[in-house]
Design an enzyme around this catalytic site. Structure first.
Site, mmCIF file in Angstrom:
data_model
loop_
_atom_site.group_PDB
_atom_site.id
_atom_site.type_symbol
_atom_site.label_atom_id
_atom_site.label_comp_id
_atom_site.label_asym_id
_atom_site.label_seq_id
_atom_site.Cartn_x
_atom_site.Cartn_y
_atom_site.Cartn_z
ATOM 1 N N GLY A 109 -8.122 3.233 5.205
ATOM 2 C CA GLY A 109 -8.409 3.446 6.619
ATOM 3 C C GLY A 109 -9.604 4.348 6.865
ATOM 4 C CB SER A 136 -12.037 0.359 3.510
ATOM 5 O OG SER A 136 -11.519 1.552 4.079
ATOM 6 C CD GLU A 192 -3.060 0.164 -0.494
ATOM 7 O OE1 GLU A 192 -3.637 -0.708 0.149
ATOM 8 O OE2 GLU A 192 -2.167 0.872 -0.024
ATOM 9 C CG ASN A 194 0.598 -2.168 5.613
ATOM 10 O OD1 ASN A 194 1.471 -2.272 6.470
ATOM 11 N ND2 ASN A 194 0.262 -1.016 5.042
ATOM 12 C CD1 TRP A 195 -0.197 -7.325 9.891
ATOM 13 C CD2 TRP A 195 1.359 -7.728 11.457
ATOM 14 N NE1 TRP A 195 -0.167 -8.672 10.105
ATOM 15 C CE2 TRP A 195 0.778 -8.951 11.062
ATOM 16 C CE3 TRP A 195 2.365 -7.747 12.427
ATOM 17 C CZ2 TRP A 195 1.176 -10.171 11.610
ATOM 18 C CZ3 TRP A 195 2.763 -8.953 12.968
ATOM 19 C CH2 TRP A 195 2.173 -10.153 12.567
ATOM 20 C CE LYS A 196 -2.508 0.808 7.149
ATOM 21 N NZ LYS A 196 -3.232 1.969 6.679
ATOM 22 N N GLY A 201 -5.130 -3.359 5.265
ATOM 23 C CA GLY A 201 -4.525 -2.705 6.422
ATOM 24 C C GLY A 201 -5.208 -3.165 7.702
ATOM 25 N N GLY A 202 -6.136 -2.336 8.187
ATOM 26 C CA GLY A 202 -6.785 -2.570 9.482
ATOM 27 C C GLY A 202 -7.273 -4.001 9.692
ATOM 28 C CG HIS A 243 1.258 2.393 2.337
ATOM 29 N ND1 HIS A 243 0.597 3.394 2.998
ATOM 30 C CD2 HIS A 243 0.426 1.315 2.341
ATOM 31 C CE1 HIS A 243 -0.584 2.943 3.396
ATOM 32 N NE2 HIS A 243 -0.714 1.680 3.005
ATOM 33 C CD GLU A 297 -0.806 4.623 6.158
ATOM 34 O OE1 GLU A 297 0.001 3.817 6.648
ATOM 35 O OE2 GLU A 297 -2.035 4.402 6.085
HETATM 36 C C1 PEP Z 1 -3.381 -0.092 3.604
HETATM 37 O O1 PEP Z 1 -2.821 0.372 4.573
HETATM 38 O O2 PEP Z 1 -2.689 -0.437 2.644
HETATM 39 C C2 PEP Z 1 -4.838 -0.222 3.601
HETATM 40 C C3 PEP Z 1 -5.434 -0.593 2.506
HETATM 41 O O3 PEP Z 1 -5.498 0.044 4.790
HETATM 42 P P1 PEP Z 1 -7.038 -0.280 5.149
HETATM 43 O O4 PEP Z 1 -7.313 -1.690 4.691
HETATM 44 O O5 PEP Z 1 -7.100 -0.129 6.635
HETATM 45 O O6 PEP Z 1 -7.868 0.708 4.420
#
Ligand code: PEP
Length: 261
Positions: free
Chosen positions: A179, A219, A173, A11-13, A240-241, A103, A105
């Protein structure tokens, strides 16, 4: 791992414009294949921003990259006067296969509640997209209700009321792990994913529960992915990141190597 195709989703967000997207996908195609296809057996997908989708689709097509395409959201409506929204019909036209729904967010910054998530899941099914339904508890909810209550409730709410359930993926999640660098332990992740599967089995039967992929997200990095995917309950990861770094994401996609060691 169970007999389900492992799913590695990035997920590039709201990162990378369409030119940066080209650079990342090209590098990714190279690094993913570099070590002789040892990520084979897993399905790898990227979820770029809407404005990158056409570019990434064209690149995947032209270069025959083995990369699935996902979107980060969709409208619950199909067309009409909904300024700024994106129809599932448009996504399907771009060969988008997956769409993230709910998600954390979106749930927290856009007030998307279980009813919205359910309606968006219905929209995904209508357009032949596979919803990746994100569920998870906040730290307060974890302390008040334990780890699995909220994710199970959110899962059942998203799946309720559809005439026919198409293919779907659940991504567990924990909000406190997204994050933040705080990671659930593999045991915690496996426990909640198992509870989600049990709830699906109770409501819809063992067959559906047995073929549903349930991912962990929060993470995830190349150096901790194997711990999660060793469990029979965890069928992949939503990243994500770390998905913005081709080497790191490829390292995650090659998790089998670490498991085999
Ligand atoms: C996400 O945005 O779905 C996520 C899991 O982010 P991260 O891996 O950065 O915690």
């Amino acid at each position: 791992m169970a007999n389900r195709v492992p799913f590695i989703a990035g997920n590039w967000k709201m990162n990378l414009d369409h030119q940066q997207a080209i650079a990342l996908v090209q590098k990714l195609a190279w690094t993913l294949n570099e070590a002789g296809h040892d990520y084979q057996g897993a399905e790898v997908a990227v979820f770029p921003p809407f404005t990158d989708l056409r570019t990434v689709q064209t690149l995947i097509d032209a270069e025959k990259f083995e990369l699935a395409l996902g979107a980060q959201d969709l409208s619950k409506h199909d067309s009409g006067a909904y300024t700024g929204e994106i129809s599932g019909a448009f996504l399907a036209k771009l060969d988008v296969k997956y769409v993230l729904i709910g998600h954390s967010e979106r749930r927290s910054y856009h007030n998307e509640d279980d009813a919205v998530v359910q309606a968006k899941t219905a929209a995904a099914f209508r357009h032949g997209l596979v919803p990746v339904i994100c569920v998870g508890e906040t730290l307060e909810e974890l302390e008040a209700e334990g780890a699995s209550a909220v994710p199970v409730r959110q899962t059942l709410a998203a799946l309720a009321g559809h005439d026919n359930l198409g293919e779907f993926v659940i991504a567990y999640e924990p909000v406190w792990a997204i994050g933040t660098g705080k990671v659930a332990t593999p045991e915690e992740a496996a426990n909640v994913c198992g509870k989600i599967r049990e709830a699906i089995a109770q409501q819809y039967g063992d067959e559906l529960a047995g073929k549903t992929r349930i991912l962990y997200g929060g993470s995830v990095k190349a150096n901790n992915v194997a711990g999660f995917l060793k469990s029979v309950e965890v069928d992949g990861v939503l990243v994500g990141g770390a998905s913005l770094d081709a080497d790191e994401f490829s390292g995650i996609a090659r998790f089998q190597k670490h498991i085999a060691l």
